[in-house]
Enzyme design. Sequence first.
Site, PDB file in Angstrom:
ATOM      1  N   ASP A 105       0.750  -1.022   0.059  1.00 42.34           N
ATOM      2  CA  ASP A 105       0.153   0.222  -0.057  1.00 42.34           C
ATOM      3  C   ASP A 105       0.943   1.346   0.108  1.00 42.34           C
ATOM      4  O   ASP A 105       0.189   2.270   0.249  1.00 42.34           O
ATOM      5  CB  ASP A 105      -1.091  -0.001   1.270  1.00 42.34           C
ATOM      6  CG  ASP A 105      -0.204  -0.040   2.526  1.00 42.34           C
ATOM      7  OD1 ASP A 105       1.018  -0.443   2.479  1.00 42.34           O
ATOM      8  OD2 ASP A 105      -1.011   0.168   3.578  1.00 42.34           O
ATOM      9  N   GLU A 106       2.107   1.349   0.014  1.00 43.30           N
ATOM     10  CA  GLU A 106       3.005   2.209  -0.252  1.00 43.30           C
ATOM     11  C   GLU A 106       3.871   2.298  -1.390  1.00 43.30           C
ATOM     12  O   GLU A 106       4.395   1.372  -1.768  1.00 43.30           O
ATOM     13  CB  GLU A 106       3.896   2.432   1.035  1.00 43.30           C
ATOM     14  CG  GLU A 106       3.097   2.668   2.445  1.00 43.30           C
ATOM     15  CD  GLU A 106       3.743   2.623   3.576  1.00 43.30           C
ATOM     16  OE1 GLU A 106       4.786   3.402   3.614  1.00 43.30           O
ATOM     17  OE2 GLU A 106       3.713   1.874   4.737  1.00 43.30           O
TER      18      GLU A 106
END
Length: 415
Positions: A105-106
């Site tokens: 998610d990053e």
Amino acid sequence: MDRVIFHCDLNAFYASVELLSYPELRNRPVAVCGDPAARHGVILAKNEAAKAMGVRTAETIWQARRKCPDLTLLPAHHDKYRYYSRLAGELYGRYTDLVEPFGIDESWMDVTGTLHLFGGDPRALADRLRGEMKEELGLTISVGVSFNKVFAKLGSDYKKPDATTLIRRQDVPAIVWPLPVTDLLFVGRATAAALAGRGIYTIGDLAHADRRLLERLLGKHGLQLHDYATGAEHSPVRPAGERPAPKSVGNGLTFRRDLVGREEIGAGVRLLSERVAARLRRYGFKGTTVQVALRSPEFKTVSRQKAAPSPTNVSRVLGQCAMELIEGVWSWSAPLRAMTITAAGLVPEEEAGEQMDLFAPQAAQQRQRQEKLERAMDQLRDRYGADVIGYASHRTPTARQIAGDEGGEKGEDEG
């Protein structure tokens, strides 16, 4: 000229993806959890409403519901998360080919060379990204903008959700240095405690600390953290698809039922050792150190490590080391909830040729034969499937029960 680095963090990612299917729950406290029936009854993610009620990631479901009785629980769908992560990466790729994922998610982006194509204003481009993410995928991101990766990540954490934070070089003393040292990348509890023992509590304290003291205290890691705090970190954002070599390779399982006794625990060790060894061979590495982490039903974790007899990617060698470690710290009669086996201290295979031990030549020869055997098994599995061949000891009822979809498998390749 300073680089322009973005760090994009998808807000409450798992929960946000699940809420795309349940818009009516968007303003209610919601958490994503594993299947309680499969003993994965912990919180994997929560939305902002649940966070406001004190719900925390990795706590048990009963702890979360004690804080928030109205908490709505949704099951996890990891295929969806991978799908939306890929879509987010494609969106980032519109603006630069220098996109480096940091988990599902990053991502970091280096837009130094392309910023002029999109107006030249880094904050405006970050806001544009946030708008496109929301409009096209229905998700929000927080974006940190800075001159290196560490401060860009600090920026994305600084204000959430759905925000842009710009940290220029001149902003560091006012924005970064007052933050607690635990906000800095790779500062965990043990490191923070060691630093606190020397009166270092903030990132500013760390930036102004003596480098020689930090090196004595934490070794090379201390020097690295000092570079992080002062803004001297300058590692590149790796191009999309380029993955750094792993520093360790591990595999873990939470078992459907507690394992008790040498036979059952040994079956778990053999299974995990085979998975780790196969992954090592696929990457072209051997491990010099074997690590074991054991977790009780009360969530108490014991970790130990030892040197392998020689650099290895052979499952039986890894398993033997793991069993020796377990014998020293665990009672065979004690129930075991979860286990992780990791090979660390990796060296490329071509640099890890085993020298014959003058005092135990047969053991070295046996390890070499075992490696050839397991490579042959790899080839058969690649051609005919994972279940085509295996050790007889892995096909016992206990081993089949552990190996099936009864527990949650966790891969742990670390860059």
